[in-house]
Motif scaffolding. Structure first.
Motif, short mmCIF file in Angstrom:
data_model
loop_
_atom_site.label_atom_id
_atom_site.label_comp_id
_atom_site.label_asym_id
_atom_site.label_seq_id
_atom_site.Cartn_x
_atom_site.Cartn_y
_atom_site.Cartn_z
N LYS A 150 0.85 -1.34 0.03
CA LYS A 150 0.01 0.10 0.02
C LYS A 150 0.87 1.14 -0.03
CE LYS A 150 -3.97 -1.96 2.52
NZ LYS A 150 -4.85 -2.24 3.41
N THR A 151 0.39 2.40 -0.64
CA THR A 151 0.97 3.57 -0.65
C THR A 151 0.07 4.65 -1.15
OG1 THR A 151 2.92 4.82 -1.44
CG2 THR A 151 1.89 3.51 -3.05
N TYR A 152 0.40 5.73 -1.67
CA TYR A 152 -0.79 6.61 -1.99
C TYR A 152 -0.10 7.58 -3.14
CZ TYR A 152 2.43 9.54 1.15
OH TYR A 152 3.48 10.15 1.59
N THR A 153 -0.75 8.22 -4.01
CA THR A 153 -0.23 9.08 -5.07
C THR A 153 -0.11 10.52 -4.65
OG1 THR A 153 -2.65 10.05 -5.45
CG2 THR A 153 -2.13 7.80 -6.73
N VAL A 154 1.14 10.74 -5.52
CA VAL A 154 1.42 12.30 -5.10
C VAL A 154 0.63 13.06 -6.30
CG1 VAL A 154 3.31 14.09 -4.96
CG2 VAL A 154 3.67 11.68 -4.33
N ASP A 155 0.36 12.35 -7.29
CA ASP A 155 -0.20 13.23 -8.41
C ASP A 155 -0.93 12.12 -9.21
OD1 ASP A 155 1.31 12.61 -10.35
OD2 ASP A 155 2.25 14.47 -10.14
#
Length: 252
Positions: free
Chosen positions: A159-164
C-alpha cells in the motif's frame, strides 16, 4: 468542424503565448469554460477567475487553449478578437490561428492529489508463466499449477498513495528500490458519478528520484500501459471531480 469535437461546457485551460507562439513556461494555466461557437470558427469562452478576481484576456493577444472533451484532450492557438458581457458574465471571443490537435497521453492534465493505491512489481518469472498459459502448450494439470502460481504473485501488493494522478499515469513514493523500465501492477479504485470503479493497471516506471529528506524512500513516476479509453475517461472524470472539490473547499 469544431462542434464535432468540442462541446459547450467543456473545461478550458488557457496559457499566454510568447513571440514564437509557444506557451510561456512556469505560468499556471488559467481555467475557463467554452460557452458558445461564433461565426467563422470563433470560440466564446468565459473570462477566467483567479483568486475570486476576473482575469481579462488582452485584446489582440494570442493564447494556447487546451480543451478537456469527452473525446480526450485537444489544443489550438487562438487570438482574442472581442470582449463582451452576457448576463454580467465576461466573455472572450477568440479566433483559432492553428488547427485543433489531439494531445498525446503524456500531456494529460495531472492533478496533485493524495489517493490510496496498491502496487507490486511484475517479475520475469510471472511474465514467463503468463506466456506459457497463453501458448496452449500446457496440459490441464500444468495449466492449473501455472494459474495457482500467478495467484500467488497477487499476494504481494503493497500500500502507498499517489502524489499526483493523470489519465496517463501517476506519481508515488516507495521504499522499494526499483529501476526505470520496471513493470508494475497498480490497483486503483474510486467512486465517480456515484459508481465504484476498480482497476488493475500495468504500468512502467519512467522516472525515479531519491527523497533526500526521507532516506531510503524514492519517488516514482509511472506511465499506464494497458488502459482502455473508456477506463482512462473514468480516471479523467474522477480527477476533474476531485479538482472541483478541492477548489470548492479552498473557497471555504
Amino acid at each position: 468542424m469544431l462542434q464535432d469535437i468540442l462541446s459547450i461546457g467543456d473545461k478550458v485551460h488557457i496559457r499566454p503565448l510568447d513571440h514564437t507562439r509557444k506557451p510561456i513556461p512556469n505560468i499556471e494555466p488559467f481555467v475557463s469554460q467554452l460557452v458558445d461557437f461564433g461565426d467563422g470558427g470563433a470560440l466564446s469562452i468565459s473570462a477566467p477567475i483567479i483568486n475570486n478576481q476576473i482575469l481579462l484576456l488582452e485584446l489582440g493577444r494570442q493564447y494556447n487553449l487546451c480543451f478537456y472533451t469527452n473525446k480526450g484532450l485537444y489544443q489550438c492557438n487562438c487570438e482574442v478578437i472581442k470582449k463582451s458581457k452576457d448576463n454580467n458574465i465576461a466573455i472572450n471571443l477568440l479566433q483559432p490561428i492553428s488547427e485543433l490537435e489531439k494531445l498525446q497521453r503524456r500531456q494529460y492534465y495531472r492533478l496533485e492529489m493524495i489517493h490510496d493505491i496498491e502496487y507490486r512489481i511484475i517479475k520475469d518469472e510471472e511474465q514467463r508463466i503468463e506466456q506459457l498459459c497463453r501458448s496452449n502448450t500446457l496440459n490441464t494439470n500444468e495449466l492449473k499449477e501455472s494459474k495457482d502460481k500467478l495467484e500467488e504473485f497477487d499476494l504481494n501488493y503493497k500500500k502507498t498513495y499517489t502524489v499526483d494522478l493523470s489519465g496517463g499515469g501517476t506519481r508515488f513514493n516507495s521504499n522499494d528500490n526499483f529501476k526505470i523500465g520496471d513493470k508494475l501492477k497498480i490497483k486503483l479504485n474510486f467512486i465517480t458519478s456515484g459508481m465504484y470503479k476498480e482497476f488493475v493497471i500495468i504500468s512502467e516506471i519512467v522516472a525515479k528520484n531519491k527523497l533526500y529528506n526521507h532516506p531510503g524512500v524514492y519517488e516514482y513516476r509511472v506511465e499506464f500501459k494497458n488502459l482502455q479509453e473508456n477506463d482512462r475517461d473514468d480516471i479523467i472524470k474522477f480527477i476533474f471531480e476531485q479538482e472541483r472539490l478541492i477548489r470548492k473547499n479552498d473557497k471555504g
